[in-house]
Enzyme design. Structure first.
Site, PDB file in Angstrom:
ATOM      1  N   HIS A  40       6.340 -20.909   4.311  1.00 35.93           N
ATOM      2  CA  HIS A  40       6.424 -21.319   2.913  1.00 35.93           C
ATOM      3  C   HIS A  40       6.853 -22.770   2.839  1.00 35.93           C
ATOM      4  O   HIS A  40       7.924 -23.080   2.334  1.00 35.93           O
ATOM      5  CB  HIS A  40       7.451 -20.457   2.172  1.00 35.93           C
ATOM      6  CG  HIS A  40       6.931 -19.117   1.830  1.00 35.93           C
ATOM      7  ND1 HIS A  40       5.817 -18.926   1.065  1.00 35.93           N
ATOM      8  CD2 HIS A  40       7.377 -17.890   2.141  1.00 35.93           C
ATOM      9  CE1 HIS A  40       5.593 -17.651   0.923  1.00 35.93           C
ATOM     10  NE2 HIS A  40       6.530 -16.983   1.579  1.00 35.93           N
ATOM     11  N   HIS A  77       5.490 -13.152   9.420  1.00 34.91           N
ATOM     12  CA  HIS A  77       5.656 -12.000   8.513  1.00 34.91           C
ATOM     13  C   HIS A  77       4.910 -10.755   8.984  1.00 34.91           C
ATOM     14  O   HIS A  77       5.215  -9.651   8.560  1.00 34.91           O
ATOM     15  CB  HIS A  77       5.039 -12.299   7.140  1.00 34.91           C
ATOM     16  CG  HIS A  77       5.718 -13.357   6.367  1.00 34.91           C
ATOM     17  ND1 HIS A  77       7.071 -13.509   6.340  1.00 34.91           N
ATOM     18  CD2 HIS A  77       5.224 -14.310   5.545  1.00 34.91           C
ATOM     19  CE1 HIS A  77       7.369 -14.521   5.548  1.00 34.91           C
ATOM     20  NE2 HIS A  77       6.266 -15.025   5.062  1.00 34.91           N
ATOM     21  N   HIS A 127       6.433  -9.085  -1.356  1.00 38.82           N
ATOM     22  CA  HIS A 127       6.577 -10.006  -0.231  1.00 38.82           C
ATOM     23  C   HIS A 127       5.597  -9.610   0.871  1.00 38.82           C
ATOM     24  O   HIS A 127       5.482  -8.429   1.202  1.00 38.82           O
ATOM     25  CB  HIS A 127       8.014  -9.973   0.299  1.00 38.82           C
ATOM     26  CG  HIS A 127       8.304 -11.085   1.250  1.00 38.82           C
ATOM     27  ND1 HIS A 127       7.840 -11.084   2.541  1.00 38.82           N
ATOM     28  CD2 HIS A 127       8.976 -12.250   1.091  1.00 38.82           C
ATOM     29  CE1 HIS A 127       8.233 -12.199   3.140  1.00 38.82           C
ATOM     30  NE2 HIS A 127       8.924 -12.933   2.271  1.00 38.82           N
ATOM     31  N   GLU A 129       5.697  -9.734   3.996  1.00 43.59           N
ATOM     32  CA  GLU A 129       6.271  -8.957   5.109  1.00 43.59           C
ATOM     33  C   GLU A 129       6.339  -7.478   4.739  1.00 43.59           C
ATOM     34  O   GLU A 129       5.999  -6.604   5.543  1.00 43.59           O
ATOM     35  CB  GLU A 129       7.673  -9.473   5.452  1.00 43.59           C
ATOM     36  CG  GLU A 129       8.309  -8.685   6.607  1.00 43.59           C
ATOM     37  CD  GLU A 129       9.806  -8.935   6.761  1.00 43.59           C
ATOM     38  OE1 GLU A 129      10.239 -10.091   6.647  1.00 43.59           O
ATOM     39  OE2 GLU A 129      10.528  -7.947   6.982  1.00 43.59           O
ATOM     40  N   THR A 167      13.314  -8.056   6.634  1.00 41.17           N
ATOM     41  CA  THR A 167      14.225  -8.813   7.513  1.00 41.17           C
ATOM     42  C   THR A 167      15.086  -9.818   6.754  1.00 41.17           C
ATOM     43  O   THR A 167      16.192 -10.124   7.172  1.00 41.17           O
ATOM     44  CB  THR A 167      13.453  -9.599   8.604  1.00 41.17           C
ATOM     45  OG1 THR A 167      12.493 -10.435   7.963  1.00 41.17           O
ATOM     46  CG2 THR A 167      12.773  -8.680   9.581  1.00 41.17           C
ATOM     47  N   CYS A 195      17.425  -9.258   9.690  1.00 38.32           N
ATOM     48  CA  CYS A 195      17.513 -10.133  10.862  1.00 38.32           C
ATOM     49  C   CYS A 195      18.834 -10.894  10.849  1.00 38.32           C
ATOM     50  O   CYS A 195      19.284 -11.364   9.805  1.00 38.32           O
ATOM     51  CB  CYS A 195      16.353 -11.112  10.809  1.00 38.32           C
ATOM     52  SG  CYS A 195      16.469 -12.360  12.057  1.00 38.32           S
ATOM     53  N   SER A 224      11.375 -16.938  -0.466  1.00 36.24           N
ATOM     54  CA  SER A 224      12.368 -16.023  -1.042  1.00 36.24           C
ATOM     55  C   SER A 224      13.713 -16.150  -0.327  1.00 36.24           C
ATOM     56  O   SER A 224      14.757 -15.995  -0.941  1.00 36.24           O
ATOM     57  CB  SER A 224      11.865 -14.584  -1.007  1.00 36.24           C
ATOM     58  OG  SER A 224      11.779 -14.134   0.317  1.00 36.24           O
ATOM     59  N   ASN A 225      13.697 -16.467   0.959  1.00 37.69           N
ATOM     60  CA  ASN A 225      14.997 -16.564   1.639  1.00 37.69           C
ATOM     61  C   ASN A 225      15.764 -17.814   1.198  1.00 37.69           C
ATOM     62  O   ASN A 225      16.984 -17.809   1.151  1.00 37.69           O
ATOM     63  CB  ASN A 225      14.833 -16.447   3.166  1.00 37.69           C
ATOM     64  CG  ASN A 225      14.377 -17.723   3.812  1.00 37.69           C
ATOM     65  OD1 ASN A 225      15.192 -18.581   4.125  1.00 37.69           O
ATOM     66  ND2 ASN A 225      13.076 -17.870   4.016  1.00 37.69           N
ATOM     67  N   SER A 267      12.118 -21.712   6.541  1.00 38.92           N
ATOM     68  CA  SER A 267      10.831 -22.396   6.720  1.00 38.92           C
ATOM     69  C   SER A 267      10.930 -23.904   6.551  1.00 38.92           C
ATOM     70  O   SER A 267       9.921 -24.570   6.364  1.00 38.92           O
ATOM     71  CB  SER A 267       9.811 -21.866   5.715  1.00 38.92           C
ATOM     72  OG  SER A 267      10.114 -20.589   5.301  1.00 38.92           O
TER      73      SER A 267
END
Ligand code: F3S
Length: 282
Positions: A40, A77, A127, A129, A167, A195, A224-225, A267
């Site tokens: 991303h 992902h 998402h 993933e 994750t 994770c 999103s992270n 990312s």
């Protein structure tokens, strides 16, 4: 010079670094594609595009390609079994850069669903993933990301349940949702597949945000992270700024801050983080 605390865990995690390196290694070949943007981050995707690596966003786009030969790289992902098989059938070489931690979830979901367990994924159903994980279960999965959905959950009590997590899901929220589901008395098997890279990045971001006057979170707008990191930091520090690159940062807003913290999503490339660090410090 400002006092700047840089998160050690800022930026690429192991899986993303591995996937991005894989794409750069393959970029010299002819007809190289990634299934979805490799990360991303628009800057990296643009750089790869210039090197001849194109993004395919769907199976339809794959089928529309004139070339039958070439290489398709699956990003960290991962993808569903259906997508994997369709790419294989198309005839291109697959280079699978799915993160090993995501592959582990695919394996759990496949094996446990084959045993007849109901799979619950704690994560965001939109998402990629999670879409991929869903596609490795042999039976329909349930995806939960809110307390309301967890509370409303109603299952046949005789069916065993297997819970896994996206994750990058927030660890606290995962615990909360699992607790709500656990109270319903099902026979549950929980695999915390969050994770460590995410957990460490989140914990470190929270610790730094508590100490500083302003916090800068760097990452793509659709990551999103990074969004989660921003939320965590904003909770601890009012003056938290979400930026994609240095250009988005209004340095005058940091004028009053003596101590500034910096973190970045999974990312975000190192050169972008370093550029922000150098300018914030000056
Ligand atoms: Fe893999 Fe963890 Fe990164 S699952 S892609 S190392 S966040």
């Amino acid at each position: 010079m400002k006092n700047v605390i840089m998160a050690k865990s800022a930026g690429f995690c192991f899986g993303v670094k591995r996937a991005v390196d894989t794409v750069y290694e393959n970029a010299k070949k002819d007809h190289v594609y990634t299934f979805g943007p490799i990360i991303h981050n628009e800057e990296v995707v643009k750089d790869l595009e210039e090197k001849g690596v194109h993004v395919i966003n769907s199976l339809e786009e794959l089928h529309d390609l004139k070339e039958k030969e070439g290489t398709i790289i699956i990003r960290s992902h991962g993808v569903s079994k259906e997508v994997y098989d369709a790419i294989k059938e198309h005839g291109m070489e697959i280079v699978d850069a799915t993160c090993p931690f995501v592959l582990k979830i695919h394996r759990i979901v496949r094996e446990e669903s084959e045993k007849g367990k109901q799979i619950i994924i704690i994560g965001n159903e939109n998402h990629p993933e999670v879409e991929g994980i869903m596609g490795w279960s042999v039976t329909p999965t349930i995806v939960i990301d809110t307390k309301e959905k967890a509370e409303k959950l109603q299952l046949n009590p005789s069916v065993e349940v297997c819970i896994v997590s996206q994750t990058t899901f927030n660890y606290k929220k995962f615990q909360e949702l699992v607790e709500i589901i656990s109270e319903k008395g099902y026979n549950i098997n929980i695999s915390n597949t969050i994770c460590n890279a995410t957990e460490e990045r989140q914990t470190e971001a929270r610790d730094i945000a508590k100490q500083v006057d302003a916090m800068v979170v760097i990452g793509g707008s659709s990551s999103s992270n990074t969004r989660k990191l921003y939320e965590i930091c904003k909770n601890e520090c009012d003056d938290t700024f979400y930026i994609q690159t240095l250009n988005d940062l209004d340095l005058s807003k940091l004028g009053m801050a003596d101590c500034i913290g910096i973190t970045a999503g999974a990312s975000t490339p190192n050169n972008i983080i370093e550029e922000v660090y150098t300018n914030v410090r000056a």
